[in-house]
Design a protein around this motif. Structure first.
Motif, mmCIF file in Angstrom:
data_model
loop_
_atom_site.group_PDB
_atom_site.id
_atom_site.type_symbol
_atom_site.label_atom_id
_atom_site.label_comp_id
_atom_site.label_asym_id
_atom_site.label_seq_id
_atom_site.Cartn_x
_atom_site.Cartn_y
_atom_site.Cartn_z
ATOM 1 N N ASN A 142 0.821 -1.331 0.315
ATOM 2 C CA ASN A 142 -0.395 0.040 0.031
ATOM 3 C C ASN A 142 1.230 1.370 0.181
ATOM 4 N N HIS A 144 0.522 5.912 1.522
ATOM 5 C CA HIS A 144 -0.108 6.268 2.444
ATOM 6 C C HIS A 144 1.243 7.779 2.202
ATOM 7 N N LYS A 194 -4.591 5.093 2.404
ATOM 8 C CA LYS A 194 -4.426 3.611 2.116
ATOM 9 C C LYS A 194 -5.009 3.095 0.849
ATOM 10 N N ASP A 195 -3.868 2.997 -0.311
ATOM 11 C CA ASP A 195 -5.251 2.221 -1.106
ATOM 12 C C ASP A 195 -5.541 0.416 -1.166
ATOM 13 N N VAL A 196 -6.752 0.391 -1.312
ATOM 14 C CA VAL A 196 -7.288 -0.742 -0.802
ATOM 15 C C VAL A 196 -8.343 -1.475 -1.498
#
Length: 201
Positions: A142, A144, A194-196
């Motif tokens: 991920n 941030h 946060k990429d999810v």
């Protein structure tokens, strides 16, 4: 690898209005200081004060207006569409978000966006009391973007150690070892992008 999102501070002045983001770009705003009014295409309006936030889906008509000076932290990214999953307008405030369990950790965690597959990123609010720290050195895919909202501490990125205090921002690339400890005499609070829910490849 480079960042695939934009994080910036918007300093709104008296009687100012936002411009729209580019086509297919989603936007998240968080009020750091002052107050703004969010108006959407159907003339519905929402007042956002300190610690309030709004997620605006891609191609969602809206404007952000300020009668007096206000400070926002803004995240924008080109939305990664996934099948029939469609993100929706989300508005709230930090104190209305439930505290989540953090097994093995002692900090307090709130997630500001739904965790469903429609959303390709989330925003976390993390609180540390003086002397508290992450129990593990994290390494993950991920990316941030972090803004320290309150307090002070020390952040480890790779083999470097960085003293940080309220107002400081950090970008963390994928797979960079990271760790945090809160210092001083008051609570640390930071906001974390946060990429999810998407394959990083």
């Amino acid at each position: 690898m480079g960042s695939h999102f934009v994080m910036y501070i918007a300093k709104m002045q008296d009687n100012s209005r936002s411009a729209p983001p580019p086509v297919d770009v989603e936007r998240f705003i968080f009020v750091v200081d002052g107050a703004v009014t969010l108006t959407n295409g159907s003339d519905n309006s929402h007042s956002l004060v300190v610690d309030s936030f709004a997620y605006l889906p891609p191609n969602f008509q809206h404007s952000i207006d300020s009668d007096t000076p206000a400070t926002l932290v803004v995240f924008e990214r080109r939305h990664s569409y996934l099948g029939n999953h469609v993100p929706e307008l989300t508005i709230g405030s930090t104190d209305k978000q439930q505290l989540l369990e953090t097994p093995g950790e002692i900090f307090q965690l709130r997630k500001l966006l739904p965790t469903s597959m429609a959303y390709d990123f989330n925003i976390h609010i993390m609180d540390f009391q003086p002397g508290e720290f992450l129990n593990v050195k994290e390494v993950h895919y991920n990316q941030h973007g972090l803004l320290l909202l309150e307090g002070q501490g020390i952040y480890r990125l790779g083999d470097s150690w960085h003293p940080v205090q309220a107002g400081d921002a950090i970008w963390m690339a994928p797979f960079v070892p990271q760790w945090y400890a809160a210092l001083g005499k008051s609570r640390t609070r930071y906001l974390l992008y946060k990429d999810v829910n998407r394959n990083p490849l």
